[in-house]
Scaffold this active site. Structure first.
Site, PDB file in Angstrom:
ATOM      1  N   GLU A   1       0.767  -1.265  -0.048  1.00 56.90           N
ATOM      2  CA  GLU A   1      -0.129   0.100   0.047  1.00 56.90           C
ATOM      3  C   GLU A   1       0.901   1.193  -0.143  1.00 56.90           C
ATOM      4  O   GLU A   1       1.599   1.400   0.931  1.00 56.90           O
ATOM      5  CB  GLU A   1      -0.900   0.043   1.138  1.00 56.90           C
ATOM      6  CG  GLU A   1      -1.758   1.241   1.499  1.00 56.90           C
ATOM      7  CD  GLU A   1      -2.409   1.997   0.222  1.00 56.90           C
ATOM      8  OE1 GLU A   1      -2.220   2.946  -0.025  1.00 56.90           O
ATOM      9  OE2 GLU A   1      -3.029   1.009  -0.435  1.00 56.90           O
TER      10      GLU A   1
ATOM     11  N   CYS B   1      -3.452   1.098  -5.356  1.00 58.88           N
ATOM     12  CA  CYS B   1      -3.036   2.182  -5.033  1.00 58.88           C
ATOM     13  C   CYS B   1      -3.300   3.431  -5.967  1.00 58.88           C
ATOM     14  O   CYS B   1      -3.424   4.608  -5.697  1.00 58.88           O
ATOM     15  CB  CYS B   1      -1.520   2.366  -4.761  1.00 58.88           C
ATOM     16  SG  CYS B   1      -1.081   1.080  -3.239  1.00 58.88           S
TER      17      CYS B   1
END
Length: 191
Positions: free
Chosen positions: A14, A47
């Site tokens: 992430e 993302c």
């Protein structure tokens, strides 16, 4: 990362995305269908997924309407169903977070299409694909990664305003421009 490197296991990190999409008038309402189909009114599981839709005011209402119509037709259900186009979270905590972000925006007077748990799906962490119109940049739904099927739409008048809005969050790995105007896309990409 250390554990994955020992076994040469694929790893996904992430990285803090909150990607803006700038929609210019010539990329307008017909882009609404592409946004709804391509992202299923963003699922937010990567993302670099398109998240904040900055749409020229001339086409903002038509864009939001087109995406809302597309979102209304998505089929929600089991991931084992080949026709599934679900908007589900990975757990109850994430679904509740998405629900709270949408609720806060709706409570602040933002127009919302969708924005509920589907009554027809008792099991799972589903949330209706949601289009929010009239978002303001200070709202959490604009500033934070959503990781849910929510498409915040904010209108702009001038390209410089769109660029300032695109850069108004602390993180972002990607940005997108929907236009057929090569000069405008180059100017924006260099901004």
């Amino acid at each position: 990362m250390v554990g994955a490197s020992r076994t040469v296991t694929r790893l996904s990190l992430e990285l803090g995305g909150n990607a803006p999409v700038i929609v210019l008038p010539d990329g307008g309402p017909r882009s609404g269908d592409g946004g709804g189909r391509g992202q299923q009114v963003p699922q937010q599981r990567r993302c670099a997924v398109a998240q904040r839709f900055l749409v020229h005011r001339r086409v903002a209402d038509a864009f939001a309407d087109a995406v809302s119509r597309r979102a209304s037709g998505l089929k929600l259900g089991s991931g084992l169903d080949a026709d599934d186009q679900s908007a589900r979270s990975s757990n109850a905590q994430q679904r509740d977070r998405v629900e709270a972000l949408v609720g806060e925006a709706a409570g602040a007077g933002v127009g919302a299409h969708g924005g509920r748990r589907p009554a027809s799906l008792e099991h799972g962490y589903f949330f209706e694909p949601t289009v929010l119109s009239g978002i303001r940049p200070e709202m959490p739904v604009f500033q934070e990664e959503i990781f849910g099927p929510v498409m915040p739409v904010i209108a702009f008048d001038e390209i410089d305003e769109a660029l300032a809005l695109a850069n108004r969050t602390p993180c972002g790995l990607a940005a997108y421009i929907w236009t057929n105007d090569l000069r405008a896309s180059i100017a924006l990409s260099e901004g």
